[in-house]
Scaffold this motif. Structure first.
Motif, PDB file in Angstrom:
ATOM      1  N   SER A 359       0.838  -1.210   0.000  1.00 49.74           N
ATOM      2  CA  SER A 359       0.000   0.000   0.000  1.00 49.74           C
ATOM      3  C   SER A 359       0.868   1.254   0.000  1.00 49.74           C
ATOM      4  N   TYR A 528       4.511  -3.652   6.245  1.00 48.00           N
ATOM      5  CA  TYR A 528       3.598  -3.792   7.381  1.00 48.00           C
ATOM      6  C   TYR A 528       3.168  -2.416   7.895  1.00 48.00           C
ATOM      7  N   GLU A 531       0.383  -0.995   5.833  1.00 50.53           N
ATOM      8  CA  GLU A 531      -0.891  -1.662   6.135  1.00 50.53           C
ATOM      9  C   GLU A 531      -1.485  -1.133   7.438  1.00 50.53           C
ATOM     10  N   CYS A 532      -0.639  -0.888   8.427  1.00 52.96           N
ATOM     11  CA  CYS A 532      -1.129  -0.350   9.702  1.00 52.96           C
ATOM     12  C   CYS A 532      -1.748   1.031   9.517  1.00 52.96           C
ATOM     13  N   GLN A 534      -3.330   2.138   6.935  1.00 53.48           N
ATOM     14  CA  GLN A 534      -4.658   2.010   6.321  1.00 53.48           C
ATOM     15  C   GLN A 534      -5.718   1.815   7.399  1.00 53.48           C
ATOM     16  N   GLU A 535      -5.415   1.008   8.403  1.00 51.40           N
ATOM     17  CA  GLU A 535      -6.362   0.785   9.501  1.00 51.40           C
ATOM     18  C   GLU A 535      -6.463   2.026  10.388  1.00 51.40           C
ATOM     19  N   TYR A 536      -5.315   2.653  10.641  1.00 51.65           N
ATOM     20  CA  TYR A 536      -5.298   3.837  11.499  1.00 51.65           C
ATOM     21  C   TYR A 536      -6.139   4.964  10.922  1.00 51.65           C
ATOM     22  N   GLN A 538      -8.948   4.907   9.576  1.00 53.58           N
ATOM     23  CA  GLN A 538     -10.385   4.766   9.862  1.00 53.58           C
ATOM     24  C   GLN A 538     -10.658   4.690  11.366  1.00 53.58           C
ATOM     25  N   SER A 539      -9.623   4.809  12.212  1.00 57.98           N
ATOM     26  CA  SER A 539      -9.789   4.627  13.653  1.00 57.98           C
ATOM     27  C   SER A 539     -10.508   5.809  14.292  1.00 57.98           C
ATOM     28  N   SER A 691      -8.111   8.467   4.329  1.00 55.24           N
ATOM     29  CA  SER A 691      -9.458   8.440   4.902  1.00 55.24           C
ATOM     30  C   SER A 691     -10.514   8.150   3.823  1.00 55.24           C
TER      31      SER A 691
END
Length: 831
Positions: A359, A528, A531-532, A534-536, A538-539, A691
């Motif tokens: 990503s 890695y 990838e983290c 990408q999740e962060y 939307q947190s 986002s």
């Protein structure tokens, strides 16, 4: 002559029967030193005399009453006839009784000046504003003194013995005066030493009376009653006598360093009982500069302080022990601190070869958003001077090790129907190293050949095919070789370079000795990390930052003035202006200025920058794009300390000092504005590019964009040690970016420390601004910076701002009032 020498030379009978008076001068007289004379010869008159050579020596005398002074310093008394004494502050105003100031001397005994030294004469012999007689002068003694209630003057010490440690102005003579009041102390001297890691500390050298020796605990407790904590020495050294110069003065350069074998404590050393205690004692010993530390030793009794406490906690956390500075203040022994330490769960990063689709990170999205005409030619490069002859085969294997170990160096980028994609490829068969022999050329021809070859290599990268890295060794014959390393910016940043250069040298040295190139373990992979993020994005944690980045005040931004309104802002039109501070000024900026208001170098540089732009634009605010390293600790299972890649964060900052005109008040305000940025600005890029909230993202993109980018790159002098086989070369690296690419910002400002000097580079387009315009702007920046530095380096300044106390609900006014009460209390306690 020194009193101790006289004691040895004269018998009691000679003193009692043959001496009518002793006149003593040349050094601060202590009551303990004259007790001997008063015991054996009570009828002998003792006179303490004071006076520098510039005032015909004796100009102030004090007859010592028998038995009145048992401890402490003996006063120097009052002025003799035809002499005037004044104790003045830095504004040349008289100080109140008990307040220290500089002693000034006037009268008929004053010298005319220094022979053939007009500047020194003007500096030390100043007009006497207290005299009506034309031409009267005062001599600035440089001695610190104060009035006693009796009207006598007490000598405290030299003005040049005033020091400043972590924002506190300390007069060493005052500490010595208090120590000399202890009944078991004959004499003492206090100095500042820098033997420990990243810190200065006060050290007291004490000569006890006879065989009676006070313990360290007794001395410390005695001083803590009479002095503020910041004035209590961190270490005490017991001596039989103080070392003297040939003329009887204390030889401060000959004072020994404090012992490293637990001299501070009377306790028996108790060895660690488990792993955590062993690790903490090892860290304490290293930070405190000691041979051994016991588990029941007190950190602060060993000479620790708040700054060293931070160093200890940082090292403990790196060693896998989860602790805070607050805990060290609460649990001051190793045993107590170990009991609250939590062993961190160490995340083991993937050590094997990592390949595959990866990503984009926010900064990579930012890069492709620029739509550059030649995106393949946008590099970073380092040119090194090689101190020894390199084995080309070993160098090739070393470069191959870098490509295997650091996954980001194998990135490839392909443009698809869905946009750009990146993938980490398998290692290439061919290592991107070339060797060019320029030994037959003259020195000037060699430099031109290096530049031409480097420029050609800079343009040779292909985002989709082959390595994003090139290495070239230039053989210069009798001159040291040059090694050029260039990497596309998509795969590297400033932090990465330090890792790569260290690993290159490690690999080469090991393999050159016939050993295996064992590099340190990998940390979290670039793949890695992406990838983290990408999740962060939307947190719920990150969603709270939207209100900050979408503030209404950002809408009121005026564009910068331009000299040519229709000019192109391309790399080809770019010009550069570099300004420098001297080495001495740079050291003040790095080491002294931050102490005044607990600032960082960025706070000071940006305050000066906003002030300079204000003089140019007429606006008290400036919208900047700031660059950060982007490796913030936002995930528990991520360690980027040895990960190569492009992690940089770029975020907008609106700095505004309103109607404030005083430079220090502006500094405080800018500091607070910078501290208010959430998570050091990293969230901006994540929200803008990762986002899924399209409406807010669009609002963010519609805000005014910064036309100025600023980046402080740090101290590049620390890249290589003296023993390294490489050092940074000042030669040309070639053209790192394509001339046809457009610049993103109107002004690029980069600050860094090279060769112990701060250098600030101002890059602008000659199609938009005249050189004279940017020169005036840069000069305004230097002037604003020097004003800030001068003020912050003054001994009497210091303070804090609300961000220094994040758990307290203070505004600046409340904090100033609160600290003012504390300072007044400390001052009364001192006097």
């Amino acid at each position: 002559a020194h009193l101790d020498l006289l004691k040895q030379q004269l018998s009691k009978e000679e003193i009692a029967n043959k001496t009518r008076a002793f006149i003593i001068g040349g050094e601060n007289l202590l009551a303990q030193s004259i007790a001997f004379w008063q015991d054996v010869a009570p009828d002998t008159i003792l006179v303490n005399e004071y006076g520098p050579t510039e005032t015909v020596v004796g100009c102030c005398v004090y007859q010592v009453p028998v038995g009145k002074h048992s401890t402490g310093s003996i006063p120097i008394g009052k002025a003799i006839a035809n002499t005037q004494l004044y104790i003045l502050d830095k504004y040349l105003q008289p100080v109140p009784m008990g307040v220290p100031g500089e002693l000034h001397i006037g009268g008929v005994g004053l010298a005319r000046g220094y022979l053939n030294q007009a500047e020194l004469t003007a500096l030390k012999f100043i007009p006497n504003n207290f005299s009506d007689k034309k031409g009267d002068r005062l001599y600035k003694t440089g001695d610190l003194a104060r009035y006693l209630p009796s009207g006598d003057i007490e000598y405290i010490g030299r003005i040049d013995n005033q020091i400043k440690i972590r924002g506190f102005r300390i007069e060493l003579g005052e500490i010595e005066t208090v120590i000399n009041q202890h009944p078991l102390v004959e004499e003492t001297v206090v100095v500042v030493r820098s033997d420990l890691v990243d810190s200065q500390r006060l050290v007291a050298y004490v000569v006890p009376i006879s065989e009676q020796m006070p313990t360290i605990a007794e001395l410390r407790g005695f001083l803590e009653i009479k002095l503020p904590k910041y004035m209590v020495p961190a270490a005490f050294v017991m001596l039989e006598t103080l070392p003297l110069t040939p003329n009887g003065k204390v030889d401060r350069n000959a004072l020994p360093a404090p012992d490293t074998a637990r001299p501070e404590l009377d306790k028996e050393l108790v060895a660690p009982r488990n792993f955590v205690e062993a690790k903490l004692t090892e860290i304490w010993a290293g930070v405190l500069g000691m041979d051994k530390v016991g588990i029941f030793d007190n950190f602060f009794e060993l000479g620790g302080d708040s700054i060293l406490a931070i160093v200890v906690i940082t090292r403990a956390n790196k060693a896998g022990l989860q602790l805070t500075t607050k805990q060290l203040f609460q649990h001051q022994t190793v045993a107590d601190l170990a009991s609250v330490a939590v062993t961190k769960k160490v995340y083991q990063a993937e050590q094997g070869l990592i390949i595959g689709l990866t990503s984009f990170t926010p900064i990579q999205y930012w890069f492709f958003e620029q739509n550059l005409l030649e995106p393949h030619h946008w590099n970073q490069a380092v040119l090194l001077e090689v101190k020894q002859v390199l084995d080309l085969a070993v160098l090739e294997k070393s470069v191959e090790q870098l490509l295997l170990h650091h996954d980001a160096l194998r990135l490839r980028f392909e443009q698809t129907e869905f946009g750009w994609q990146q993938v980490i490829a398998s290692p290439d068969v061919e290592v991107p190293l070339i060797h060019l022999d320029f030994s037959a050329l003259s020195e000037s021809e060699q430099e031109l050949a290096i530049e031409a070859a480097a420029t050609k290599l800079q343009a040779s990268l292909n985002l989709s095919v082959g390595s994003l890295m090139r290495v070239a060794l230039f053989d210069l014959g009798h001159r040291p070789s040059r090694l050029l390393i260039l990497i596309h910016h998509l795969a590297v940043d400033g932090v990465s370079w330090r890792i790569l250069l260290e690993d290159l040298e490690t690999a080469y040295q090991l393999m050159n000795q016939g050993k295996k190139a064992q590099l340190p373990a990998k940390t979290t992979s670039f793949k890695y990390w992406s990838e983290c993020l990408q999740e962060y994005a939307q947190s719920a944690t990150l969603q709270q930052q939207w209100d900050y980045w979408l503030r209404e005040s950002w809408q009121k931004i005026a564009p910068l003035p331009v000299d040519f309104s229709d000019g192109d802002n391309t790399v080809a039109s770019a010009q550069n202006i570099s300004i420098f501070l001297t080495g001495e000024q740079t050291q003040v900026l790095l080491k002294e200025v931050p102490k005044a208001y607990n600032t960082q170098i960025n706070d000071v540089l940006l305050t000066a920058l906003v002030q300079a732009f204000s003089q140019w634009t007429g606006n008290n605010s400036l919208l900047l794009a700031l660059e950060g390293h982007g490796r913030e600790e936002i995930f528990d299972n991520v360690d980027l300390s040895r990960t190569v890649g492009w992690f940089t964060s770029i975020f907008p900052v609106l700095l505004d000092f309103g109607k404030i005109s005083h430079p220090v008040e502006a500094l405080k305000l800018i500091k607070e504005q910078l501290r208010s940025i959430p998570n050091k600005g990293m969230g901006y890029g994540v929200l803008r590019y990762l986002s899924k909230d399209t409406a807010r993202v669009e609002s963010l993109r519609s805000l005014p964009q910064a036309e100025v980018v600023f980046n402080y790159l740090g101290q590049f002098d620390q890249t290589f040690s003296d023993s390294s086989i490489f050092k940074i070369s000042q030669g040309s690296q070639g053209q790192t970016r394509s001339l046809c690419n457009r610049e993103t910002y109107m002004l690029n400002i980069n600050a860094l420390v090279v060769n112990n000097q701060l250098r600030v580079d101002w890059t602008y387009s000659e199609k938009i601004h005249r050189r004279s315009t940017i020169e005036r702007l840069a000069q305004g920046f230097v002037e604003a910076l020097q004003i800030l530095m001068t003020h912050c380096h003054s001994p009497e300044v210091g303070g804090y701002t609300p961000s220094d106390f994040p758990e307290a609900d203070f505004n600046q006014q409340d904090l100033d009032q609160f600290l003012g009460k504390i300072n007044r209390g400390s001052k009364n306690k001192t006097l």
